[in-house]
Design a protein around this motif. Structure first.
Motif, PDB file in Angstrom:
ATOM      1  N   ALA A   1     -87.839  -6.619  21.084  1.00 29.27           N
ATOM      2  CA  ALA A   1     -86.806  -5.626  20.761  1.00 29.27           C
ATOM      3  C   ALA A   1     -85.840  -6.217  19.733  1.00 29.27           C
ATOM      4  N   ALA A   2     -85.466  -5.426  18.767  1.00 36.41           N
ATOM      5  CA  ALA A   2     -84.508  -5.864  17.749  1.00 36.41           C
ATOM      6  C   ALA A   2     -83.100  -5.834  18.321  1.00 36.41           C
ATOM      7  N   LYS A   3     -82.244  -6.687  17.777  1.00 34.87           N
ATOM      8  CA  LYS A   3     -80.837  -6.658  18.174  1.00 34.87           C
ATOM      9  C   LYS A   3     -80.213  -5.383  17.633  1.00 34.87           C
ATOM     10  N   ARG A   4     -79.292  -4.839  18.366  1.00 29.13           N
ATOM     11  CA  ARG A   4     -78.608  -3.625  17.920  1.00 29.13           C
ATOM     12  C   ARG A   4     -77.693  -3.952  16.741  1.00 29.13           C
ATOM     13  N   SER A   5     -77.621  -3.038  15.787  1.00 26.34           N
ATOM     14  CA  SER A   5     -76.749  -3.215  14.633  1.00 26.34           C
ATOM     15  C   SER A   5     -75.300  -3.004  15.044  1.00 26.34           C
ATOM     16  N   PRO A   6     -74.386  -3.826  14.515  1.00 32.51           N
ATOM     17  CA  PRO A   6     -72.975  -3.603  14.833  1.00 32.51           C
ATOM     18  C   PRO A   6     -72.502  -2.284  14.219  1.00 32.51           C
ATOM     19  N   ARG A   7     -71.668  -1.585  14.914  1.00 35.94           N
ATOM     20  CA  ARG A   7     -71.160  -0.295  14.448  1.00 35.94           C
ATOM     21  C   ARG A   7     -69.629  -0.304  14.460  1.00 35.94           C
ATOM     22  N   ARG A   8     -69.053   0.392  13.491  1.00 34.18           N
ATOM     23  CA  ARG A   8     -67.604   0.568  13.460  1.00 34.18           C
ATOM     24  C   ARG A   8     -67.225   1.631  14.477  1.00 34.18           C
ATOM     25  N   PRO A   9     -66.041   1.533  15.041  1.00 35.00           N
ATOM     26  CA  PRO A   9     -65.591   2.605  15.927  1.00 35.00           C
ATOM     27  C   PRO A   9     -65.462   3.920  15.142  1.00 35.00           C
ATOM     28  N   LEU A  10     -65.739   5.030  15.787  1.00 37.53           N
ATOM     29  CA  LEU A  10     -65.681   6.334  15.138  1.00 37.53           C
ATOM     30  C   LEU A  10     -64.328   6.596  14.491  1.00 37.53           C
ATOM     31  N   GLU A  11     -63.259   6.209  15.170  1.00 38.30           N
ATOM     32  CA  GLU A  11     -61.915   6.505  14.625  1.00 38.30           C
ATOM     33  C   GLU A  11     -61.655   5.780  13.301  1.00 38.30           C
ATOM     34  N   TRP A  12     -62.366   4.717  12.994  1.00 35.25           N
ATOM     35  CA  TRP A  12     -62.224   4.047  11.705  1.00 35.25           C
ATOM     36  C   TRP A  12     -62.788   4.904  10.573  1.00 35.25           C
ATOM     37  N   CYS A  13     -63.683   5.823  10.889  1.00 32.34           N
ATOM     38  CA  CYS A  13     -64.396   6.606   9.878  1.00 32.34           C
ATOM     39  C   CYS A  13     -63.815   8.001   9.682  1.00 32.34           C
ATOM     40  N   LEU A  14     -62.923   8.424  10.541  1.00 36.47           N
ATOM     41  CA  LEU A  14     -62.366   9.771  10.469  1.00 36.47           C
ATOM     42  C   LEU A  14     -61.131   9.799   9.560  1.00 36.47           C
ATOM     43  N   LEU A  15     -61.008  10.871   8.792  1.00 37.87           N
ATOM     44  CA  LEU A  15     -59.819  11.063   7.959  1.00 37.87           C
ATOM     45  C   LEU A  15     -58.746  11.737   8.785  1.00 37.87           C
ATOM     46  N   SER A  16     -57.518  11.298   8.614  1.00 38.20           N
ATOM     47  CA  SER A  16     -56.426  11.933   9.392  1.00 38.20           C
ATOM     48  C   SER A  16     -55.654  12.913   8.547  1.00 38.20           C
TER      49      SER A  16
END
Length: 77
Positions: free
Chosen positions: A62-77
């Motif tokens: 099994a491959a290691k999971r890719s790191p992901r940014r938290p969703l709130e970092w990607c949302l525009l306010s």
């Protein structure tokens, strides 16, 4: 889409750029189109050229999971 579909089916895929780059390099250098002829055999039509190639298979580990940014970092306010 095909990469996501394959992953959902348990198939590992890795993009392969070199075969497609070789077609352009042979053309640029005026060399015989050996790679283009080989790729045409996969596509089945010499008038068409593949735009992406992959190596595919069933993984042994099994491959290691890719790191992901938290969703709130990607949302525009």
């Amino acid at each position: 889409r095909i990469h996501l579909w394959a992953t959902a089916q348990g198939i590992a895929m890795q993009p392969l750029n070199q075969p497609l780059e070789m077609v352009d390099r042979e053309e640029l250098l005026g060399l015989p189109p050996a790679t283009a002829r080989r790729l045409a055999g996969f596509v089945g039509d010499p008038a068409r050229r593949p735009t992406m190639s992959f190596r595919a298979g069933y993984p042994l580990l099994a491959a290691k999971r890719s790191p992901r940014r938290p969703l709130e970092w990607c949302l525009l306010s």
